[in-house]
Design an enzyme around this catalytic site. Structure first.
Site, PDB file in Angstrom:
ATOM      1  N   LEU A 145      10.514 -20.693  -4.809  1.00  0.00           N
ATOM      2  CA  LEU A 145       9.513 -19.929  -4.174  1.00  0.00           C
ATOM      3  C   LEU A 145       8.077 -19.827  -4.561  1.00  0.00           C
ATOM      4  O   LEU A 145       8.013 -19.768  -5.962  1.00  0.00           O
ATOM      5  CB  LEU A 145       9.956 -18.530  -4.103  1.00  0.00           C
ATOM      6  N   ASP A 163       0.980  -1.210   0.032  1.00  0.00           N
ATOM      7  CA  ASP A 163      -0.094   0.128  -0.013  1.00  0.00           C
ATOM      8  C   ASP A 163       0.865   1.178   0.000  1.00  0.00           C
ATOM      9  O   ASP A 163       2.084   1.079   0.437  1.00  0.00           O
ATOM     10  CB  ASP A 163      -0.827  -0.159   1.264  1.00  0.00           C
ATOM     11  N   HIS A 219       2.487   3.602  -9.063  1.00  0.00           N
ATOM     12  CA  HIS A 219       2.238   1.849  -9.280  1.00  0.00           C
ATOM     13  C   HIS A 219       3.456   1.547 -10.032  1.00  0.00           C
ATOM     14  O   HIS A 219       4.137   0.256  -9.646  1.00  0.00           O
ATOM     15  CB  HIS A 219       0.970   1.684 -10.137  1.00  0.00           C
TER      16      HIS A 219
HETATM   17  C1  IPE Z   1      -5.593  -2.591  -0.058  1.00  0.00           C
HETATM   18  O1  IPE Z   1      -5.148  -1.403  -0.342  1.00  0.00           O
HETATM   19  C2  IPE Z   1      -5.447  -3.450  -1.595  1.00  0.00           C
HETATM   20  C3  IPE Z   1      -4.177  -3.517  -2.040  1.00  0.00           C
HETATM   21  C4  IPE Z   1      -2.965  -3.285  -1.459  1.00  0.00           C
HETATM   22  C5  IPE Z   1      -4.046  -4.300  -3.318  1.00  0.00           C
HETATM   23  P1  IPE Z   1      -6.243   0.005  -0.518  1.00  0.00           P
HETATM   24  O2  IPE Z   1      -5.337   1.105  -0.651  1.00  0.00           O
HETATM   25  O3  IPE Z   1      -7.082  -0.425  -1.572  1.00  0.00           O
HETATM   26  O4  IPE Z   1      -6.856  -0.359   0.954  1.00  0.00           O
HETATM   27  P2  IPE Z   1      -7.721   0.753   1.790  1.00  0.00           P
HETATM   28  O5  IPE Z   1      -8.888   1.505   0.868  1.00  0.00           O
HETATM   29  O6  IPE Z   1      -6.569   1.920   2.075  1.00  0.00           O
HETATM   30  O7  IPE Z   1      -8.445   0.065   2.869  1.00  0.00           O
HETATM   31  C1  IPE Z   2      -1.600   0.210  -3.433  1.00  0.00           C
HETATM   32  O1  IPE Z   2      -1.315   1.618  -3.237  1.00  0.00           O
HETATM   33  C2  IPE Z   2      -1.838  -0.391  -4.724  1.00  0.00           C
HETATM   34  C3  IPE Z   2      -3.121  -0.643  -4.917  1.00  0.00           C
HETATM   35  C4  IPE Z   2      -4.173  -0.641  -3.991  1.00  0.00           C
HETATM   36  C5  IPE Z   2      -3.741  -1.290  -6.314  1.00  0.00           C
HETATM   37  P1  IPE Z   2      -2.689   2.598  -3.361  1.00  0.00           P
HETATM   38  O2  IPE Z   2      -3.091   2.988  -4.775  1.00  0.00           O
HETATM   39  O3  IPE Z   2      -3.576   2.258  -2.693  1.00  0.00           O
HETATM   40  O4  IPE Z   2      -1.935   4.157  -2.508  1.00  0.00           O
HETATM   41  P2  IPE Z   2      -2.304   5.017  -1.580  1.00  0.00           P
HETATM   42  O5  IPE Z   2      -3.002   4.329  -0.448  1.00  0.00           O
HETATM   43  O6  IPE Z   2      -3.540   5.526  -2.451  1.00  0.00           O
HETATM   44  O7  IPE Z   2      -1.113   5.855  -1.178  1.00  0.00           O
HETATM   45 MG    MG Z   3      -4.267   2.341  -0.546  1.00  0.00          MG
END
Ligand code: IPE
Ligand code: IPE
Ligand code: MG
Length: 248
Positions: free
Chosen positions: A137, A26, A43
């Site tokens: 792995l 995240d 990303h």
């Molecule tokens: C959780 O992250 C999903 C992934 C890392 C793929 P999100 O960014 O979607 O989660 P919330 O919205 O903060 O709970």
């Molecule tokens: C995690 O990063 C990747 C996915 C959930 C696909 P985020 O896109 O949720 O990044 P933040 O949480 O907005 O910083």
């Molecule tokens: Mg996120």
């Protein structure tokens, strides 16, 4: 500050290595925002971290690495972001397939894959086939995954077996249930890492983490690498896992 190699030597003398490490990757969006970049660039940088933790996990001797890449709820993000994520997924599996195979990484995708676009789906199938013989792995990539949906699928499968007379309600036990989850052939995670400081599960592996150790780091996913993985493993090695019992 010890570097990754020093941390790895410490891990080797500090006790058992977690067999299964799961990561909620995240913070890509915040990483991009901090640099005034568009979210998809966050990303893209996050893919480097995936490479780093795969290599780090192999070197440490982790058997299973589970990465939460895209949740079922993430389909609700703006169409542009979803399509950028899907293109990156395709690019990652195409670009990394040979290297993953060379490293002995058996790649699997877990989630509602029927929702993927045909091109992404074809790329996913290809890397899964190409690495099926690998055994160093096991890499589980959770894509279009939601734990509640996974649990409901398992329940539906049990219910239809009962309705068809193949199973009695009394035969529904933990093993009958877990063998119907996407994760049926891997042990539960020993360690779950979440980056970016959020203290929540966001619908990841709800059943499987009953006794998993948590490690929450403020580091944003694109800044997470081998060193951060090893710090989490070292911290895990200091934990006293009791599983409800009294310490020995
Ligand atoms: C959780 O992250 C999903 C992934 C890392 C793929 P999100 O960014 O979607 O989660 P919330 O919205 O903060 O709970
Ligand atoms: C995690 O990063 C990747 C996915 C959930 C696909 P985020 O896109 O949720 O990044 P933040 O949480 O907005 O910083
Ligand atoms: Mg996120």
């Amino acid at each position: 500050m010890p570097d990754a190699a020093e941390l790895l030597s410490q891990i080797r003398i500090s006790g058992a290595i977690p067999r299964h490490v799961a990561i909620i990757m995240d913070g890509n969006g915040r990483w991009a925002r901090d640099r005034m970049l568009p979210r998809p660039l966050g990303h893209r940088h996050g893919m480097k971290s995936v490479r780093a933790v795969v290599e780090g996990a192999i070197e440490a001797g982790v058997e299973v690495l589970s990465l939460f890449a895209f949740s079922k709820e993430n389909w609700q993000r703006p169409a542009l972001e979803v399509s950028a994520l899907m293109s990156l997924l395709e690019e990652f599996v195409q670009g990394e397939a040979d290297e993953l195979e060379r490293q002995g990484v058996h790649v699997r995708f877990l989630g509602e894959l029927e929702r993927l676009a045909p091109a992404a789906s074809a790329a996913v199938d290809r890397v899964v086939r190409q690495t099926a013989h690998c055994a160093t792995l096991r890499l589980n990539l959770f894509v279009s995954y939601g734990s509640r949906a996974e649990i409901l699928l398992a329940i539906r499968s049990l219910a239809s077996d009962v309705a068809a007379g193949r199973l009695t309600p009394e035969q529904i036990d933990e093993s009958a249930f877990t063998e119907r989850l996407y994760t049926s052939d891997v042990p539960d995670p020993d360690l779950l890492i979440r980056t970016s400081g959020e203290q929540r599960i966001s619908n990841f592996l709800l059943w499987q983490i009953a006794y998993t150790e948590f490690s929450i780091t403020p580091v944003l996913w694109p800044d997470f690498g081998r060193k951060e993985l090893y710090e989490a493993i070292l911290d895990y090695q200091q934990r006293d896992r009791r599983f409800g019992r009294v310490p020995a």
